[in-house]
Design an enzyme around this catalytic site. Structure first.
Site, short mmCIF file in Angstrom:
data_model
loop_
_atom_site.label_atom_id
_atom_site.label_comp_id
_atom_site.label_asym_id
_atom_site.label_seq_id
_atom_site.Cartn_x
_atom_site.Cartn_y
_atom_site.Cartn_z
N ASP A 111 0.89 -1.31 0.05
CA ASP A 111 -0.09 0.09 0.04
C ASP A 111 1.05 1.17 -0.03
O ASP A 111 1.94 1.21 0.29
CB ASP A 111 -1.02 -0.23 1.06
CG ASP A 111 -1.97 0.89 1.22
OD1 ASP A 111 -2.24 1.27 0.02
OD2 ASP A 111 -2.43 1.31 2.14
N ASN A 161 -10.62 -2.62 -6.38
CA ASN A 161 -9.86 -1.77 -7.33
C ASN A 161 -10.28 -1.58 -8.54
O ASN A 161 -9.95 -0.63 -9.22
CB ASN A 161 -8.15 -2.30 -7.29
CG ASN A 161 -7.53 -2.24 -6.11
OD1 ASN A 161 -6.48 -2.99 -6.03
ND2 ASN A 161 -7.69 -1.44 -5.15
#
Ligand code: FPP
Length: 258
Positions: free
Chosen positions: A31, A79
């Site tokens: 991340d 996503n």
């Protein structure tokens, strides 16, 4: 192939091998690519490109240490909701990275696998993945598992569907269903649960990653953004893991040899 280790990396690696428990399976939530790029005044996609170098470093470092499985959360089910340009850029990056890394995977004796809903992926990505999986199938040193179009809830849903089909067809009875039955119907069938789960960029969340499989994993969260993550960060995570007492619900005294 060029050895990217610094003398300090080599020293740390020897110390870890001698003094620490090396996790059999490490899972990583990579991340902070977007924030890394934003801090530099660059478009988000630059962060993803820079993140590929961290992927390479983590894969090689884990293989060098004798880690058996490395699972990387590369693209979640959620996503798909990102801007079209970013999704497209991530898919192209995946294709190019797979093409470029095939040789290195084979030189390092690393097998590629994926978990996730492969049918969601563009045809070109699927083709490239299938080819890389096939061409690395015989490798035995480490398995690199890419979680692509993956989420823990997707995984559990598809497992419940598959188990239900088996009950309906009479292959299983409801009473036969155990925790092992569930594990065996998840996308990670045959892969041991992660011992250590690392998340970069400081967020204290699991974000729909391996929800079932992380039940007893040790968590390690670092503030470092993924594009800055290198061998020393991985070594710190393993040192921290190695100091933990994994009790799996028992008490300390039960774990010590009498
Ligand atoms: C999270 O950062 C990262 C991703 C959604 C993609 C990860 C992809 C790569 C590292 C590159 C390609 C991977 C492989 C396996 C070749 P973010 O965009 O959520 O960052 P932010 O939270 O700062 O916005």
């Amino acid at each position: 192939m060029k050895d990217k280790r610094t003398p300090e990396d080599i020293r740390s690696q020897e110390e870890l091998k001698a003094d620490c428990h090396i996790p059999q399976h490490i899972a990583i939530i990579m991340d902070g690519n977007g924030r890394w790029a934003k801090d530099k005044g660059q478009p988000r996609v630059r962060g993803h490109h820079a993140g590929v170098e961290s992927v390479r470093d983590a894969v090689e470092a884990c293989a060098e240490l004798g880690v058996g499985f490395l699972t990387l959360y590369a693209f979640s089910t959620e996503n798909w909701g990102r801007p079209k340009e970013e999704v497209g850029a991530l898919m192209s990056l995946l294709i190019h990275s797979l093409r470029r890394e095939l040789k290195t995977l084979n030189q390092n004796n690393i097998r590629l696998m994926t978990i996730g809903n492969r049918e969601d992926l563009p045809e070109k990505v699927r083709g490239e993945l299938e080819q890389t999986i096939e061409l690395t199938r015989q490798n035995t040193r480490m398995t690199l598992v890419l979680a692509l179009s993956y989420s823990g809830r997707w995984d559990m849903t598809q497992a419940v569907r598959a188990i239900s089909e088996e009950v309906l067809s009479g292959k299983l009875t409801v009473g036969d269903i155990s925790a092992d039955t569930i594990s065996d119907h998840l996308a990670t069938k045959g892969i041991p649960d992660p011992d250590l789960m690392i998340r970069t960029s400081g967020e204290m969340r699991i974000s729909n990653f391996l929800l079932w499989q992380l039940a007893y994993s040790e968590l390690y969260i670092t503030d470092c953004f993924w594009p800055d993550f290198r061998r020393p960060h991985l070594y710190d995570a393993i040192r921290s893991y190695s100091r933990r007492e994994r009790r799996f619900g028992k008490v300390s005294e039960q774990l010590k040899p009498v």
